[in-house]
Design a protein around this motif. Structure first.
Motif, PDB file in Angstrom:
ATOM      1  N   TYR A 155       0.749  -0.944   0.061  1.00  0.00           N
ATOM      2  CA  TYR A 155      -0.200   0.269   0.200  1.00  0.00           C
ATOM      3  C   TYR A 155       0.560   1.521  -0.111  1.00  0.00           C
ATOM      4  N   ALA A 156       1.704   1.116   0.887  1.00  0.00           N
ATOM      5  CA  ALA A 156       2.158   2.911   0.451  1.00  0.00           C
ATOM      6  C   ALA A 156       4.150   2.078   1.594  1.00  0.00           C
ATOM      7  N   PRO A 157       5.265   3.221   0.638  1.00  0.00           N
ATOM      8  CA  PRO A 157       4.625   4.085  -0.083  1.00  0.00           C
ATOM      9  C   PRO A 157       4.425   2.958  -1.418  1.00  0.00           C
ATOM     10  N   ALA A 158       3.682   3.398  -2.606  1.00  0.00           N
ATOM     11  CA  ALA A 158       2.679   2.336  -3.546  1.00  0.00           C
ATOM     12  C   ALA A 158       4.124   1.464  -3.707  1.00  0.00           C
ATOM     13  N   LYS A 159       3.720  -0.005  -4.352  1.00  0.00           N
ATOM     14  CA  LYS A 159       4.569  -0.701  -4.751  1.00  0.00           C
ATOM     15  C   LYS A 159       3.458  -1.915  -5.078  1.00  0.00           C
ATOM     16  N   ASP A 160       3.491  -1.674  -6.970  1.00  0.00           N
ATOM     17  CA  ASP A 160       2.800  -2.832  -7.317  1.00  0.00           C
ATOM     18  C   ASP A 160       3.681  -3.696  -7.597  1.00  0.00           C
ATOM     19  N   ALA A 161       2.924  -5.173  -8.106  1.00  0.00           N
ATOM     20  CA  ALA A 161       3.961  -6.269  -7.650  1.00  0.00           C
ATOM     21  C   ALA A 161       4.347  -7.014  -8.876  1.00  0.00           C
ATOM     22  N   CYS A 162       4.943  -7.024  -9.750  1.00  0.00           N
ATOM     23  CA  CYS A 162       6.063  -7.779 -10.898  1.00  0.00           C
ATOM     24  C   CYS A 162       5.736  -9.416 -10.831  1.00  0.00           C
ATOM     25  N   LEU A 163       6.921 -10.014 -11.770  1.00  0.00           N
ATOM     26  CA  LEU A 163       6.465 -10.840 -12.204  1.00  0.00           C
ATOM     27  C   LEU A 163       7.847 -11.502 -11.580  1.00  0.00           C
ATOM     28  N   ARG A 164       8.624 -10.884 -11.105  1.00  0.00           N
ATOM     29  CA  ARG A 164      10.487 -10.831 -10.481  1.00  0.00           C
ATOM     30  C   ARG A 164       9.919 -11.417  -8.622  1.00  0.00           C
ATOM     31  N   ASP A 165       8.799 -10.550  -8.292  1.00  0.00           N
ATOM     32  CA  ASP A 165       8.122 -11.027  -7.214  1.00  0.00           C
ATOM     33  C   ASP A 165       8.202 -12.243  -6.920  1.00  0.00           C
ATOM     34  N   VAL A 166       7.313 -13.435  -7.850  1.00  0.00           N
ATOM     35  CA  VAL A 166       6.642 -14.179  -7.753  1.00  0.00           C
ATOM     36  C   VAL A 166       7.691 -15.288  -7.709  1.00  0.00           C
ATOM     37  N   ASP A 167       9.308 -15.346  -8.766  1.00  0.00           N
ATOM     38  CA  ASP A 167      10.837 -16.183  -8.484  1.00  0.00           C
ATOM     39  C   ASP A 167      11.534 -15.770  -6.989  1.00  0.00           C
ATOM     40  N   ASP A 168      10.914 -14.551  -6.083  1.00  0.00           N
ATOM     41  CA  ASP A 168      12.086 -14.150  -4.756  1.00  0.00           C
ATOM     42  C   ASP A 168      11.184 -15.632  -4.184  1.00  0.00           C
ATOM     43  N   LEU A 169       9.610 -15.853  -4.198  1.00  0.00           N
ATOM     44  CA  LEU A 169       9.146 -17.264  -3.528  1.00  0.00           C
ATOM     45  C   LEU A 169       9.777 -18.148  -3.155  1.00  0.00           C
ATOM     46  N   ALA A 170      10.821 -17.961  -4.294  1.00  0.00           N
ATOM     47  CA  ALA A 170      10.654 -19.644  -4.213  1.00  0.00           C
ATOM     48  C   ALA A 170      11.508 -20.423  -2.821  1.00  0.00           C
ATOM     49  N   PRO A 171      12.349 -19.900  -2.332  1.00  0.00           N
ATOM     50  CA  PRO A 171      13.174 -20.405  -0.863  1.00  0.00           C
ATOM     51  C   PRO A 171      12.118 -20.121   0.483  1.00  0.00           C
ATOM     52  N   MET A 172      11.213 -20.104   0.383  1.00  0.00           N
ATOM     53  CA  MET A 172       9.806 -19.962   1.018  1.00  0.00           C
ATOM     54  C   MET A 172       9.300 -20.919   1.203  1.00  0.00           C
ATOM     55  N   ILE A 173       8.322 -21.530  -0.581  1.00  0.00           N
ATOM     56  CA  ILE A 173       7.963 -22.387  -0.910  1.00  0.00           C
ATOM     57  C   ILE A 173       8.181 -23.161  -0.932  1.00  0.00           C
ATOM     58  N   SER A 174       9.583 -23.272  -1.125  1.00  0.00           N
ATOM     59  CA  SER A 174       9.647 -25.070  -0.861  1.00  0.00           C
ATOM     60  C   SER A 174       9.987 -25.612   0.699  1.00  0.00           C
ATOM     61  N   ALA A 175       9.214 -24.661   1.485  1.00  0.00           N
ATOM     62  CA  ALA A 175       9.821 -25.044   3.378  1.00  0.00           C
ATOM     63  C   ALA A 175       8.189 -25.820   3.280  1.00  0.00           C
ATOM     64  N   ASN A 176       8.234 -26.217   4.665  1.00  0.00           N
ATOM     65  CA  ASN A 176       7.551 -27.513   4.645  1.00  0.00           C
ATOM     66  C   ASN A 176       5.792 -26.646   5.441  1.00  0.00           C
ATOM     67  N   ILE A 177       5.420 -26.323   3.592  1.00  0.00           N
ATOM     68  CA  ILE A 177       4.299 -25.310   3.746  1.00  0.00           C
ATOM     69  C   ILE A 177       2.754 -26.305   3.030  1.00  0.00           C
ATOM     70  N   GLU A 178       2.112 -26.447   4.227  1.00  0.00           N
ATOM     71  CA  GLU A 178       0.825 -26.987   3.278  1.00  0.00           C
ATOM     72  C   GLU A 178      -0.212 -26.724   1.841  1.00  0.00           C
ATOM     73  N   ASN A 179      -0.101 -25.173   2.733  1.00  0.00           N
ATOM     74  CA  ASN A 179      -0.624 -24.613   1.556  1.00  0.00           C
ATOM     75  C   ASN A 179      -0.441 -23.571   1.266  1.00  0.00           C
ATOM     76  N   HIS A 180       0.041 -22.987   0.150  1.00  0.00           N
ATOM     77  CA  HIS A 180       0.435 -21.305   0.440  1.00  0.00           C
ATOM     78  C   HIS A 180      -0.187 -20.347  -0.602  1.00  0.00           C
ATOM     79  N   MET A 181      -0.728 -19.237  -0.613  1.00  0.00           N
ATOM     80  CA  MET A 181      -2.106 -18.472  -1.385  1.00  0.00           C
ATOM     81  C   MET A 181      -0.777 -16.814  -1.426  1.00  0.00           C
ATOM     82  N   VAL A 182      -0.928 -16.578  -3.186  1.00  0.00           N
ATOM     83  CA  VAL A 182      -0.590 -15.181  -3.284  1.00  0.00           C
ATOM     84  C   VAL A 182      -1.551 -14.120  -3.542  1.00  0.00           C
TER      85      VAL A 182
END
Length: 267
Positions: free
Chosen positions: A175-202
């Motif tokens: 929200y503030a300061p305003a920052k729109d999402a970009c495709l690069r942000d999805v790649d940054d999730l890789a180390p976290m979503i590879s962890a032991n998470i049953e369900n993750h949402m974006v």
């Protein structure tokens, strides 16, 4: 509560949020009847669940359990059993005691909880997660950055967050300061979503919302779409409604997952 057995990603709609008003978009649902009607339209367009924010009589963000019950009952009158997740978001208005009180009184089936907000009173974290565990409240943690992720892991290691309370939603953009999402942000999730998470949402801020969500879906994420984060179509035009963006996302996912729309599904 929000897991799906099939490969196709679950779509949750967040039609209003805590901060926007009709000045931002005339079709933003604010009153309970408007939220009910928009939920019906979004369900018809392909949404599988609702992320629910309620407003008081002045249109301000509220955590009032009575208003929550009224909204849930209204929606379930026309959509029996439709999955509803309430928010405990403070939005700079409520303290952690008030967030806890909302959960104590309401005892919802599902709730989203911001890790950084609860960390303002980390001494209350055991109370919150203990209550949700005892009352069977499905918890989804809101994570804005790696610090939130590290805090959640620390609470899990300490036994504050139970093993079955590991569902998360990654918020891309802000929200503030305003920052729109970009495709690069999805790649940054890789180390976290590879962890032991049953369900993750974006979820994703800004006009790149749909492209980002489709990229996240390809990595196995569930998805949250709606005016809470984005008011625009993928072409950068103002979207007519939440339901229109849900339908557009569903069509893109059907194409990506090479599935044929079921009868009555958006074309």
């Amino acid at each position: 509560m929000f897991s799906r057995k099939e490969a196709f990603p679950l779509i949750m709609v967040a039609p209003n949020g805590a901060r926007k008003s009709k000045a931002d978009h005339p079709n933003l649902p604010v009153a309970i009847g408007e939220i009910r009607n928009e939920t019906v339209a979004c369900a018809a367009a392909g949404a599988d669940a609702l992320h629910l924010h309620i407003r008081d009589s002045a249109g301000r963000h509220s955590l009032d359990p009575g208003l929550y019950r009224e909204a849930i009952d209204e929606i379930h009158t026309v959509l029996p059993g439709f999955p509803i997740q309430v928010t405990t978001e403070s939005a700079g208005i409520f303290d952690v005691d008030q967030q806890l009180d909302c959960l104590k009184v309401l005892r919802p089936r599902a709730a989203s909880i911001s890790v950084r907000e609860i960390a303002r009173r980390s001494d209350l974290a055991p109370n919150i997660y203990g209550l949700c565990n005892d009352e069977g409240v499905s918890v989804q943690h809101i994570l804005y950055d790696k610090n939130d992720w590290q805090c959640l892991n620390a609470w899990h290691e300490a036994g504050i967050v139970r093993d079955k309370q590991r569902d998360v939603i990654f918020v891309l953009g802000q929200y503030a300061p305003a920052k729109d999402a970009c495709l690069r942000d999805v790649d940054d999730l890789a180390p976290m979503i590879s962890a032991n998470i049953e369900n993750h949402m974006v979820c994703a801020f800004g006009p790149m919302e749909q492209a980002v969500l489709c990229a996240a879906a390809a990595q196995g994420a569930q998805l949250r779409v709606g005016f809470e984060n984005n008011l625009y179509t993928q072409n950068g035009e103002v979207a007519p409604s939440n339901a229109a963006n849900v339908a557009s996302l569903k069509n893109s996912l059907l194409a990506a997952f090479k599935q044929t729309p079921a009868e009555g599904a958006p074309q």
